[in-house]
Design an enzyme around this catalytic site. Structure first.
Site, PDB file in Angstrom:
ATOM      1  N   GLY A 471      52.197  43.849  39.199  1.00 56.55           N
ATOM      2  CA  GLY A 471      51.747  42.469  39.205  1.00 56.55           C
ATOM      3  C   GLY A 471      50.375  42.314  38.600  1.00 56.55           C
ATOM      4  N   ARG A 633      34.419  45.757  29.637  1.00 61.02           N
ATOM      5  CA  ARG A 633      35.118  44.838  28.749  1.00 61.02           C
ATOM      6  C   ARG A 633      36.327  44.238  29.472  1.00 61.02           C
ATOM      7  NH1 ARG A 633      37.790  46.769  22.987  1.00 61.02           N
ATOM      8  NH2 ARG A 633      37.843  44.739  21.946  1.00 61.02           N
ATOM      9  N   GLN A 643      43.752  38.810  39.108  1.00 59.32           N
ATOM     10  CA  GLN A 643      43.533  39.970  39.967  1.00 59.32           C
ATOM     11  C   GLN A 643      42.427  39.713  40.979  1.00 59.32           C
ATOM     12  OE1 GLN A 643      44.878  43.641  39.847  1.00 59.32           O
ATOM     13  NE2 GLN A 643      46.314  41.960  39.788  1.00 59.32           N
ATOM     14  N   VAL A 708      39.730  45.810  37.301  1.00 61.76           N
ATOM     15  CA  VAL A 708      39.231  44.783  38.222  1.00 61.76           C
ATOM     16  C   VAL A 708      40.080  44.639  39.484  1.00 61.76           C
ATOM     17  CG1 VAL A 708      38.142  43.453  36.381  1.00 61.76           C
ATOM     18  CG2 VAL A 708      40.511  42.954  37.006  1.00 61.76           C
ATOM     19  N   GLU A 710      40.420  46.260  42.198  1.00 62.29           N
ATOM     20  CA  GLU A 710      39.870  46.548  43.524  1.00 62.29           C
ATOM     21  C   GLU A 710      38.452  46.026  43.724  1.00 62.29           C
ATOM     22  OE1 GLU A 710      42.170  50.574  44.758  1.00 62.29           O
ATOM     23  OE2 GLU A 710      41.713  50.219  42.669  1.00 62.29           O
TER      24      GLU A 710
END
Length: 743
Positions: A471, A633, A643, A708, A710
């Site tokens: 996902g 980046r 996310q 990104v 976590e």
């Protein structure tokens, strides 16, 4: 090579249409011939042994094919206690149906297989099992004095660094001091898609296994070792996954039982777990943390001590990096970090989004807020006074660090300057208003990964890797990387994943997939580009003769000279002129240790929260959240933002709702369902804003990305806790913050 700008643009998910139209097929949905259905029977006790499985009564039911239990499961290749899957912690892994021993409540103790799902479920309900019960212990509070330090070599674990300075003396002499305990209970992953596996029997011990997993290669390695199969005879597939959050990093017992039944019955078998059984494996562990902070008169940290104790099972030593972050996030010369485990009669905990960091940052960031208040310093100013310019744990500079910009840009956009620092000083009607903030740090990791690319004469590019998309947007960002590298339109690129017949990739976890698989995709497309250039230079009258790869660029379906863009050839024409029907190659990418070994590589963030607390009822409403993230980046701002949004929602859940309640009398989780295990609904979520701070990093990997998935969770629960204190004047140190803790 390319100047076509796809990377960095907010591109919609390429797999989106398949998901919203139902064309995406999940592990327990594949229709295969001659399919039987298995239903798992779970233990009703927490500890003891099975004295009798009354399977003959169930086998007499027409349509029931077999009842598998420890009484009839054959000896398997894996019954060496030293065997572990690729991401297992230390110790001896749980082995389903291996023996009569019960080690935790809801342990799978039998599998009923029947011709239909309904019959298998009914038959399991009438299966009688006799037990001999023993006394169990599931309460970590009873183990406070029995904690032990885990040994080295545990999967993914770095022992805390040795103490530096003299933290005890520095704390005693500090101007301001605090010492408190911070607690959160067990939390379960609860992805929407439950664990299930469909095993297609292809004859002669040849299987195709459709499993819910974050790593098909890991599952294949696990199954081949356990059942003595060759990799050619055990293909594992997972094209889509309905959420994982870490629960799919290890192979779960559903796939073991499905393969066992398929091999024994010589037919296809499906096993799907129930929502209640989703609470029978893996969870964020119940953790007790003790933090001591001391400051100098100028507000700099004089001493920092952080100790954690969390649960593990009796058979494995599950470890997390809980306290290490405290030694690197802030500058302090006197630091002592400690970490211990306590063995309980529960299943082994498991990585859950930002494992360790989500736990440790909560305690540290609430303690930092408390210390800022005690010293009379603004929470942001306090953090900036103690800003770490290098990683003191490792004695290395950061490859990049824009946390200071996260503080400043986030505060400006949030309106932090409107905050009255006095608790209970801000109101909206009958609600107390509070502002809180916190920060976070997470590893920026690259793993070895491989990819394959095939370019056909019609200009279509197919790229594949045995990675996963749980996902996160893997399908989309890999398509973007491939399209940009070869200068092709997005619609000309297809990325495929989740199949062990594809080049090997690591499990999807740790926020390393973009860096690891992305680097492999970039590498394999560059290799295709070099082949194309050589063919283009053989074309009659080619304007690219003698040009090196650095002197050309791939853009708009062409190869052209950088210094003279009018001199170009069409990629499609190159293959047609060469007579080749396709170009194909494999490539892999590995971390550059010459560059990475000299640096500490991390992403950072700063979270700002507004809460409104009803003064009479104590209900907490998170009305605004802003998360400023520095993660190198950003490949796709749209999927990256998604996310971080998901992480923030989970942080709200962690702070206010999420807790698995253990009834210690039975050693059983009691709220093992969606109705009583509370998670946010739409009415709980209000304004959320994500701010990506620009950050360049040429050390972490060829793409300069950090991931990104976590970092967005870190700091959220602490910021909410700090905002609740600012609103109410009440400091809560054990999560979740139920309203009765504020009344």
């Amino acid at each position: 090579m390319s100047t076509t700008n796809y990377i960095g643009k907010p591109t919609s998910r390429v797999d989106g249409p398949a998901k919203v139209t139902g064309a995406a097929t999940y592990a327990a949905e594949f229709q295969v011939p001659n399919l039987a259905y298995g239903w798992v029977v779970s233990s009703a006790i927490a500890k003891g042994r099975i004295t009798k499985v009354h399977s003959e009564e169930v086998l007499a039911i027409p349509g029931v094919l077999e009842v598998f239990s420890h009484e009839n499961v054959p000896s398997l290749a894996w019954f060496d206690r030293n065997y572990k899957d690729d991401v297992a912690p230390g110790g001896s892994p749980f082995r389903p149906l291996h023996e009569d021993k019960i080690q935790f409540n809801q342990q799978p103790i039998a599998l009923v297989v029947a011709e239909t799902l309904e019959l298998a479920r009914y038959a399991s309900s009438v299966l009688r099992i006799d037990y001999e019960e023993e006394k169990h212990e599931t309460d970590i509070e009873a183990k406070r004095d029995e904690g032990f330090e885990p040994g080295n070599g545990k999967s993914g674990w770095m022992p805390p660094p040795p103490p530096r300075g003299n933290p005890d003396k520095a704390w005693e002499e500090a101007e301001h001091r605090l010492e408190h305990e911070y607690v959160h209970g067990a939390q379960h992953h609860n992805p929407m898609e439950m664990f299930g596996a469909t095993v297609e029997w292809r004859g002669d011990k040849k299987l195709t296994v459709y499993d819910k997993t974050q790593g098909v290669v890991n599952v294949q390695n696990y199954l081949t070792k356990i059942f003595g199969l060759s990799k050619d005879d055990c293909r594992v597939i997972n094209h889509y996954m309905g959420g994982g959050f870490g629960s799919g990093l290890r192979p779960q017992y559903s796939v073991f039982l499905a393969v066992l039944a398929s091999l024994e019955l010589k037919r296809s078998v499906r096993v799907t777990l129930t929502r209640q059984q989703m609470f029978s494996f893996g969870h964020r562990p119940h953790t007790l943390q003790y933090v001591k902070l001391g400051t100098n008169p100028d507000g700099t940290l004089a001493a920092l001590q952080h100790h954690a104790l969390h649960e593990t099972s009796q058979f494995e030593e599950y470890t997390e990096n809980v306290v290490n972050w405290s030694g690197m996030l802030y500058q302090c010369e006197n630091v002592k970090l400690g970490y211990q485990l306590a063995k309980l009669d529960v299943f082994t905990p498991q990585d859950m989004r930002a494992p360790g960091a989500a736990t440790g940052s909560f305690a540290l960031e609430v303690a930092m807020d408390e210390m800022a208040a005690a010293a009379g310093i603004d929470p942001i100013d306090f953090r900036i006074r103690n800003y770490a310019e290098e990683d003191q744990n490792a004695g290395k500079p950061f490859s990049s660090k824009r946390l200071r910009d996260c503080y400043h840009q986030g505060a400006a956009k949030f309106g932090w300057d409107q905050r009255n620092p006095q608790p209970r000083s801000m109101r909206k009607g009958n609600r107390l208003v509070g502002y809180g903030m916190a920060g976070g740090v997470w590893d920026a990791t690259q793993k070895k990964a491989a990819a394959k690319a095939t370019l056909t004469a019609d200009g279509q590019l197919l790229v594949s890797s045995a990675t996963a998309d749980i996902g996160t947007g893997t399908y989309t960002i890999m398509t973007q990387i491939a399209a940009e590298t070869l200068g092709l339109p997005l619609e000309a690129v297809t990325f495929k994943l989740g199949d062990t017949d594809m080049p090997e990739a690591p499990v999807q976890g740790g926020s390393w997939t973009a860096a690891s698989v992305g680097s492999a995709v970039k590498s394999v497309c560059e290799a295709i580009g070099e082949k194309l250039l050589k063919l283009a230079q053989k074309m009659e009258g080619s304007p690219l003769k003698g040009a090196s790869p650095d002197e050309v660029e791939f853009v708009n379906g062409q190869i052209r000279l950088r210094q003279d863009p009018d001199n170009a050839v069409v990629i499609r024409d190159v293959l047609q002129a060469s007579g080749e029907t396709k170009l194909e190659t494999d490539s892999s990418a590995t971390p550059n240790m010459l560059k990475q070994g000299t640096h500490s590589m991390h992403s950072h963030n700063a979270v700002f929260v507004e809460v409104e607390v009803d003064e009479e009822f104590g209900t907490v409403h998170v009305t605004r959240v802003l998360n400023a993230v520095a993660a190198g980046r950003i490949l796709n701002p749209k999927t990256a933002r998604s996310q971080v949004l998901g992480s923030i929602v989970w942080g709200i859940s962690m702070a206010l709702m999420e807790e698995t309640i253990m009834d210690h009398q039975f050693g059983r989780y009691m709220n093992h369902n969606y109705s009583e295990y509370h998670i946010p609904v739409q009415a709980d979520i209000h304004d959320i804003e994500v701010l990506f701070v620009e950050e360049e990093d040429d050390v972490v990997n060829p793409l300069g990305v950090k991931g990104v998935g976590e970092i967005g969770l870190l700091g959220v629960a602490a910021a909410i806790t700090n905002a609740v204190y600012h609103a109410t004047g009440k400091r809560v140190r054990d999560l979740p913050i139920y309203l009765d803790k504020l009344l």
